[in-house]
Write a protein that holds these residues in place. Sequence first.
Motif, PDB file in Angstrom:
ATOM      1  N   PRO A 536       0.832  -1.211   0.000  1.00 19.28           N
ATOM      2  CA  PRO A 536       0.000   0.000   0.000  1.00 19.28           C
ATOM      3  C   PRO A 536       0.860   1.251   0.000  1.00 19.28           C
ATOM      4  N   VAL A 537       0.359   2.265  -0.708  1.00 15.39           N
ATOM      5  CA  VAL A 537       1.079   3.534  -0.799  1.00 15.39           C
ATOM      6  C   VAL A 537       0.639   4.422   0.348  1.00 15.39           C
ATOM      7  N   LEU A 538       1.582   4.797   1.174  1.00 15.61           N
ATOM      8  CA  LEU A 538       1.294   5.598   2.355  1.00 15.61           C
ATOM      9  C   LEU A 538       1.031   7.049   2.004  1.00 15.61           C
ATOM     10  N   GLY A 539       1.688   7.529   0.997  1.00 12.88           N
ATOM     11  CA  GLY A 539       1.528   8.912   0.595  1.00 12.88           C
ATOM     12  C   GLY A 539       2.726   9.352  -0.221  1.00 12.88           C
ATOM     13  N   GLU A 540       2.825  10.653  -0.419  1.00 11.60           N
ATOM     14  CA  GLU A 540       3.967  11.215  -1.116  1.00 11.60           C
ATOM     15  C   GLU A 540       4.376  12.516  -0.443  1.00 11.60           C
ATOM     16  N   ILE A 541       5.662  12.767  -0.508  1.00 11.90           N
ATOM     17  CA  ILE A 541       6.228  13.972   0.100  1.00 11.90           C
ATOM     18  C   ILE A 541       6.818  14.809  -1.012  1.00 11.90           C
ATOM     19  N   ALA A 542       6.348  16.046  -1.118  1.00 17.39           N
ATOM     20  CA  ALA A 542       6.814  16.922  -2.173  1.00 17.39           C
ATOM     21  C   ALA A 542       8.236  17.408  -1.880  1.00 17.39           C
ATOM     22  N   ARG A 543       8.902  17.778  -2.959  1.00 14.39           N
ATOM     23  CA  ARG A 543      10.269  18.293  -2.828  1.00 14.39           C
ATOM     24  C   ARG A 543      10.248  19.624  -2.081  1.00 14.39           C
ATOM     25  N   SER A 544      11.193  19.763  -1.155  1.00 10.44           N
ATOM     26  CA  SER A 544      11.267  20.983  -0.345  1.00 10.44           C
ATOM     27  C   SER A 544      12.339  21.901  -0.900  1.00 10.44           C
ATOM     28  N   GLY A 545      11.993  23.174  -0.963  1.00 15.32           N
ATOM     29  CA  GLY A 545      12.983  24.139  -1.415  1.00 15.32           C
ATOM     30  C   GLY A 545      13.910  24.606  -0.291  1.00 15.32           C
ATOM     31  N   ASP A 546      13.652  24.146   0.928  1.00 15.83           N
ATOM     32  CA  ASP A 546      14.461  24.525   2.083  1.00 15.83           C
ATOM     33  C   ASP A 546      15.636  23.565   2.214  1.00 15.83           C
ATOM     34  N   ASN A 547      16.808  24.108   2.488  1.00 12.99           N
ATOM     35  CA  ASN A 547      18.003  23.280   2.648  1.00 12.99           C
ATOM     36  C   ASN A 547      18.123  22.653   4.038  1.00 12.99           C
ATOM     37  N   ASN A 548      17.268  23.059   4.955  1.00 14.77           N
ATOM     38  CA  ASN A 548      17.323  22.497   6.304  1.00 14.77           C
ATOM     39  C   ASN A 548      16.820  21.058   6.296  1.00 14.77           C
ATOM     40  N   ILE A 549      17.386  20.245   7.215  1.00 10.90           N
ATOM     41  CA  ILE A 549      16.962  18.860   7.321  1.00 10.90           C
ATOM     42  C   ILE A 549      15.569  18.751   7.890  1.00 10.90           C
ATOM     43  N   ILE A 550      15.183  19.696   8.758  1.00 16.38           N
ATOM     44  CA  ILE A 550      13.852  19.689   9.368  1.00 16.38           C
ATOM     45  C   ILE A 550      12.991  20.748   8.681  1.00 16.38           C
ATOM     46  N   VAL A 551      11.900  20.290   8.074  1.00 19.36           N
ATOM     47  CA  VAL A 551      11.017  21.216   7.345  1.00 19.36           C
ATOM     48  C   VAL A 551       9.612  21.197   7.920  1.00 19.36           C
ATOM     49  N   THR A 552       9.407  20.495   9.039  1.00 19.79           N
ATOM     50  CA  THR A 552       8.043  20.339   9.582  1.00 19.79           C
ATOM     51  C   THR A 552       7.899  21.006  10.951  1.00 19.79           C
ATOM     52  N   THR A 553       8.499  22.166  11.100  1.00 22.69           N
ATOM     53  CA  THR A 553       8.322  22.888  12.349  1.00 22.69           C
ATOM     54  C   THR A 553       6.878  23.348  12.484  1.00 22.69           C
ATOM     55  N   GLU A 554       6.534  23.760  13.669  1.00 30.00           N
ATOM     56  CA  GLU A 554       5.139  24.091  13.961  1.00 30.00           C
ATOM     57  C   GLU A 554       4.651  25.285  13.169  1.00 30.00           C
ATOM     58  N   LYS A 555       5.527  26.205  12.847  1.00 29.83           N
ATOM     59  CA  LYS A 555       5.139  27.417  12.135  1.00 29.83           C
ATOM     60  C   LYS A 555       5.263  27.271  10.617  1.00 29.83           C
ATOM     61  N   ASN A 556       5.837  26.203  10.189  1.00 28.80           N
ATOM     62  CA  ASN A 556       6.073  26.013   8.752  1.00 28.80           C
ATOM     63  C   ASN A 556       4.786  25.552   8.071  1.00 28.80           C
TER      64      ASN A 556
END
Length: 808
Positions: A536-556
Amino acid sequence: MFEPNTQTGQPEEKNISKILAKYLSHWRLFAIGLVFCLLAVFLYIRYFAETQYEIKSAILVKDENAGQGSLETASIKSLGLIKSSHNIEDQIGILKSPGLMEKVVSKRSLNINYYVEGNVRDVEIYGDETPVDVLVDETTSNVVYDQPIYIALLENDRYELRTSYNNTEYKKEYAFGDVISEPFGTFTVTRRLNSTYKSGRRPMYFVIRKTDEVIDKFLKNLSVELVNDAGGLLDLRFLSVTKKKGEAVLATLIETYVEEMIKYENELAENTIKMIDDRVKLLSGEISGVEKSVEEFKTQNDLTDVGSNANIYIEQANDYQNMIIDYQSQINVIQSIESYMMEGNTDSPIPGALSTSDPSLISSIDRYNATLMEKKQLSQSASSSNPLIVKLNKTLEDLRNAILENVRSAKSRLTIAQRNLQSNANKYQAQIAKVPAMERKLLDISRQQSTKEGLYLYLLQKREEEVLSMAAPVSSTRIVSLPKAGRWPVSPNKATLYLGGLLLGLFLPFSLIYAKDILNNKVTSVNQLSSLTSAPVLGEIARSGDNNIIVTTEKNRTPTAELFRLLRFNLEYLKKTESNKTLLVTSTVKGEGKTFIATNLGVSLATAGEKVIILSFDLRRPRLLQNLKISDTPGITDFILNQEMSVNQLIKAHPTIANLFFVGSGTEVPQVGNLMLSARIATMMEVLQNNFDRIIIDSAPIGSVSDAFALNSYIDSTIYVARQDVTKKDHLQTLTNIHQNGKLKNTMVLFNDTVSKETYGYGVDEEEPDLRAVLKRYWLKSKAIAQKTKGAVLPLWKKLRYKMKKRD
């Protein structure tokens, strides 16, 4: 929400909008292809394509014998004494024959071509456009073909001749009409007074072509077709670079054809007259001989007219036959009387039906019948001994003997007469029998006479016709329409070429994109991923333009961050256990983003209020804590090797994100495989499961090593990371094998680093894009780029045109 795919290799559903959008995403390539191909077509038409015009004409080839239709003419035609009718196929062959075209080329000097130099290519001129006429002596051996010879007009009826031959430059002045004899040819140049050529224009030159090559080219461009099968109308078409030259070629061809037909007919007439004269002399003697034969035959057979003589013979023979029949009737009657009398009928009279034409016999019969009647009357009153009756019996006996004598005499006389008549009749029958043979022989002689006389008269008539035809020669060919060139060229076909350029401009980019897709062995879309694996396909994650390793901060609030938040819900939707607490993140090879996924998934869960710990179980090439700039030691390897170390010594909290903790890989060791089987791992996992809401394991790629399989007993689910344009299609076979055989629990695939235009930042496809909207969007883009291109190219083109015009 993504649905699990339960069958490996399930065909991907075709969606026209998606396919079109995929190709339209390369609209710049299509625009470049269209501009390049259309520009190539324009340049080809403008500077390289040879413009050709179609010249049309029609002629009617008449049948010379049309309307005559006499049987006599048809029979004589086979003797070759008259002109046969024209076969249309033969006339087409004559019009397309090299011999006739050679006369056309020679008459118009069409093997000499005149040109005016151009910027890119030279332009051929003809007729009034040429200022001179060149007459070449092709009998000399020094004629050089395909050699440009330039002519420049000068004052006082002079001109300058220049050319380059054998690395030698020739440049001399001559007067018009002079015979020029140079190493490159012998020819004469004369001035054309009515020429429209203006001196001082671009240089003009002429070229001598080989006659055979010119003939072959003209015949290739000539078409002669029959308009309809029932008539003799021929449609002539000729392709030429210049209108006037094409019209001249076709007009000269028709003119030469008519002249050759008249010449041929006159030669045929002369030969026919000569043959007729010889034949008439011979027929005169033959006719005289036949007439003499007729005369001798009639004299020998005493004939005036076979028909009338035959009628006389037949009449005479019929008369004798009738007489013979009459005599035979009389003989039959006499024989009947004789038979009657011989039978002894003395008491009965002789019947009246047995009468004859002999008077004496008739008289005797009448007397006999009267005496017999008298006896019968007397016998009624007297007996047979009565002297009167005795006397009457005596008389009857005498009369009976007399009658018999007369009968025999008449019978003999009639038989002799009948024989004489039969002899005469036989003579006439013999004459009648000779009539057919005499008539046949006389008919043969008469037929010869009439045939020779008819042929003699026909030859005299034909001779007069041939004499008249020579006195007033008229061609059997009529020109229905004069040669006329069309207004527009037929070659090159601009519409077809531009359409071809348009199609080629679309086909080439399409082929490149299609070939790229065919040759590409990488996974390019989530739909393709679904079709290639049963997991089963869980989903997809789009390419991030941010160079940081963490892109899922609360304000992002970037699409990538939103997709990670949506990933939390997908995990709950696809979970097969109650807690789904321990998650293993792996991939096939390095570089597919499993560490990135593990880190940001942990951050997303931590910001949602869960207490999360991420384990760096890639003991061979650890990158997790290094990317976060957190120390890797002490870590997992240290815990396994040091029995006294506690789990709490391994846990490191994130400096800024609450509820997020890490366990490093520890000190690098050479034998990692043995460590993965240590019981200390179970101890560590037990402690962590008691103290954390979610455990995320960042494992080594399973395509390189089997470390991740050793952790299967500790996990609840597996997140298998595939990366767009990185993960190979062959690698998905490993994923399918793991899922089907249960080597890793609850295996789900996550598509990473996607750049699809069909997702809108939430990890799930929304309503499919409207095809009209897609086309409109790309049309506006194409229009904008076209305006930009026009704005950049048009000034450059105007500048180039100005320079070319100034140079001219």
